[in-house]
Design a protein around this motif. Sequence first.
Motif, PDB file in Angstrom:
ATOM      1  N   UNK A  39      74.780  68.426   0.967  1.00 49.41           N
ATOM      2  CA  UNK A  39      74.112  67.650  -0.067  1.00 49.41           C
ATOM      3  C   UNK A  39      74.351  68.339  -1.409  1.00 49.41           C
ATOM      4  N   UNK A  40      75.024  67.610  -2.314  1.00 51.52           N
ATOM      5  CA  UNK A  40      75.323  68.170  -3.636  1.00 51.52           C
ATOM      6  C   UNK A  40      74.413  67.588  -4.706  1.00 51.52           C
ATOM      7  N   UNK A  41      73.646  66.537  -4.369  1.00 50.85           N
ATOM      8  CA  UNK A  41      72.760  65.940  -5.354  1.00 50.85           C
ATOM      9  C   UNK A  41      71.911  64.867  -4.703  1.00 50.85           C
ATOM     10  N   UNK A  42      71.051  64.227  -5.524  1.00 52.80           N
ATOM     11  CA  UNK A  42      70.154  63.179  -5.050  1.00 52.80           C
ATOM     12  C   UNK A  42      70.187  62.021  -6.031  1.00 52.80           C
ATOM     13  N   UNK A  43      70.189  60.773  -5.494  1.00 51.28           N
ATOM     14  CA  UNK A  43      70.133  59.562  -6.303  1.00 51.28           C
ATOM     15  C   UNK A  43      68.770  58.918  -6.079  1.00 51.28           C
ATOM     16  N   UNK A  44      67.992  58.786  -7.156  1.00 46.92           N
ATOM     17  CA  UNK A  44      66.678  58.143  -7.074  1.00 46.92           C
ATOM     18  C   UNK A  44      66.741  56.807  -7.783  1.00 46.92           C
ATOM     19  N   UNK A  45      66.044  55.801  -7.227  1.00 48.15           N
ATOM     20  CA  UNK A  45      66.021  54.453  -7.800  1.00 48.15           C
ATOM     21  C   UNK A  45      64.659  53.840  -7.547  1.00 48.15           C
ATOM     22  N   UNK A  46      64.171  53.033  -8.504  1.00 48.79           N
ATOM     23  CA  UNK A  46      62.873  52.374  -8.313  1.00 48.79           C
ATOM     24  C   UNK A  46      62.848  51.083  -9.106  1.00 48.79           C
TER      25      UNK A  46
END
Length: 897
Positions: free
Chosen positions: A614-621
């Motif tokens: 895991x190199x990063x995180x994508x958040x969406x709302x």
Amino acid sequence: MIRIRFRGFSTFRARIFWSIIPVLVALLIFHGVMDLREHRRLFTNEFMRRGQAMAGNLAYSGELGVFAEDRQLLESSMRGVVGDPDVAYVVVYGEDGQVLAQGAGQNGGSVRSEPLSDQERQRLLQERRPVVKTLQGPAGPFVEFLAPILTEAAKSPDELVLGSRGPGPGAEKRAIGVVRLGLSQRGIEQRMWGLVRLWVGVTLFFFTLSAVAVYFFSRKVTGPVKRLTEHAEKMGRGSLDETVPVETRDEIGQLAGTLNDMAHALKGNIREKERILAELQELNRTLEDRIRQRTAELEERTDALQQSLDEVSAMGEISRAVSSSLDLGEVLDTVSAHAVRLSASDACGIYEVDPVRNAFVVVTARNLSPEFVEAIRAADPRQGALSRAAETRQPMQIADLAAIHDFPLREIILREGLRALLAVPIGGGGLVRGIVLYRRQPGSFEERTVSLLTTLANQSKVAIENARLFEEVRSQRVRLETLSRNMEQLYRLSTAMQEPLSLRDQLARVLEAARQVIRIDRFYIWEVSPKRDHLTALVGAGYSEDERQEFAWIEMPLGEAGAMAEAHRTGVPLVFDREHPVPPELRLRPPYSDHRGLRSSAFVVVPMIARGRVVGLLTADNKVSREPVPAQTVALLQIFASNAAVAMENARLFHEIEDKGRQLEIASRHKSQFLANMSHELRTPLNAVLGYTELILDDIFGEVPPQIRDTLERTRSNGLHLLGLINDVLDLSKIEAGQLTLSLGDYSMAEVVHGSLSSLRSLAEEKKLALKALVAPDVLPGKGDERRITQVLLNLVGNAIKFTEVGEVTVEAGLSDGQFLVSVSDTGPGISQADQQKIFEEFQQADSSSTRRKGGTGLGLSIARRIIELHGGRIWVESSAGHGSIFRFTLPVRVEA
């Protein structure tokens, strides 16, 4: 416009006549013109010869008068010439060009009394031959003849009077005067006009004779044709008994015989037709009785078929109307309208049974109130007439609902004022569907009407099924278009990932593409630190400027990241909404929970995985719209997260490669500097060793014994070899450091080739190899670095000699496409296809094994390629194993700095 047509010019005889006459006229005119041209040429030649003869005779007869300058003697000589009708004037000039005598002719020509020009006089006195000129005078064109008056240089006046006219042996002629004679061309023109008048008369005579001959010839030719035409007209009027007499055996006679045969054949055909006509009249009388009998039978069948035809026409109209549309609602409306019209009903409804809800679905209703429709929807479909008809697959009708008390829907239908109904099932699609027709008056539906409605239902079944399939296809097309747009965005995103953009720009493109594909309000990408202990906010989309500024580049410890930490740990997406709220242990803790941009009750966290980590995180709302996030949206978010992860991993690898590249560049620079320094340090003492060895071998310090001389020769040879290696290493270091420059100047390619071969001829002679040079004679002087070009040629020829054991080495030089083309060929072992590319690299040879028989460092061809490329040329090899090698290179003729 009125056209007048003359009968005489439209006949066959007239066409023959007027076809020959123009040709005849053209031949006569052509012959006359050519004859006049030939006569004029003859008259002109005769005129010129006569004028030259008259001028020559006058010059001869006036020799004594000119010599004595006696005008009377000269005028008496001219008197016979002036009397000629064509003579315009005669002028005699002395040796000095002055007029001695002159006279005018009978045609009224004016005498030219001006002195002879010096140019004409000198020309006649020198050339001593007549001159002819054509001039234009007041009386018309005339020809002027200038003839020199010659005499023998040794004659005196007494000799001219008393001596002989014949010239003595060896006597020379000299010009003592000139005769100018002008002849008018009026006589030629008069003779030509006489010939023209004669030709016109003769031509008219021959034309008249020819016209008469052509006329009689056309009459003779067209006479038989006219008789044949008259006979054909009689045949056309029905007279077939007469025959045409056959007088000749030519084409006209054959045509006459053919017409006679045709008349006999026509007479036979007419008799046969008369017989057939009589038979047909007899048959006609017997057929009339049969026709009357069959007509009565057909009338009975026509009445029965007409009724069926009307029904078929109505069904065909209904079928076309139903099949003309693929909209299901429109198709069912059309079916219901035609059903009401065919059955003379008052109302109609098409219903479906929903097996899930166990209720009626009113697809379409005609002349039914909304209250009735709602009541039907609320009723139990298992108790209706439609379900019974569907079970039996046969139409069901009730003649009077008021008389049947056990029908479940009786009260609903009677409240609408309806008394009779007919239910016709429509199969297809696995649904219970059918048409129900209502009448306000009680009574049964006719059997023909029921049959027609059954046929209508069967025909409508295919149209309804097509409409249903069309709806499914259209829905599927919408989904495919949406998927295609998504794939297009993904393709554009993949293409954009290949562009040399910064990490933030690439991630911004990922989020922008995600916003166009997925209906999500806000996105943000978080980067996992190299130590994997905290998260860094990189880039977002959909946030207001104030929200973005609150947590731009914020660093959050991974242990306090709540749901993002859990997604990082598990590596799977997490979805939270009102039905699935965030657990307390996964909520953010202060101070990070105080940021407005991070507060949301419904959001998605998708891990960005690259190369298994895991190199990063994508958040969406959807904080703004407050809509739930569908499951298919999470799958698309994973795709975008994967692209973003690839971008982040590529950026990390790019920085690593860039850092390694800088380190390698520094190491290469140090290596080049070391090689350059070491080459200088080694070359200085080596030159001293070679110099002292040369002095000893030259017996500077005394005579050297043979044993020592042999050792010193080997020492010098090995030293020169080592010096060459050091020079190659020094050139290579200069090339890698970018310090190798060209000293441009004029040079001769032929001298370069011959000089190089002279330097290496001893090596070739030691191995008994033939060394040849073929230089084209059209090789121009060039401009370049002569020393470096010689170095390249020495390397190529030296390699060819070194690797060739038997045969020859040939050097060819010439011009090709405006450039020097030099080739070095040998009869050595050749080079395999696999080794032809690597031999131009540093430290590479065709045989790079430790047991190779030939020495060398593998730098010569590499340096040669660099030198040729610095000149703007190209070098390559053509070879195959066992067939020798050819090294070629091209150079611009003039290399500019």
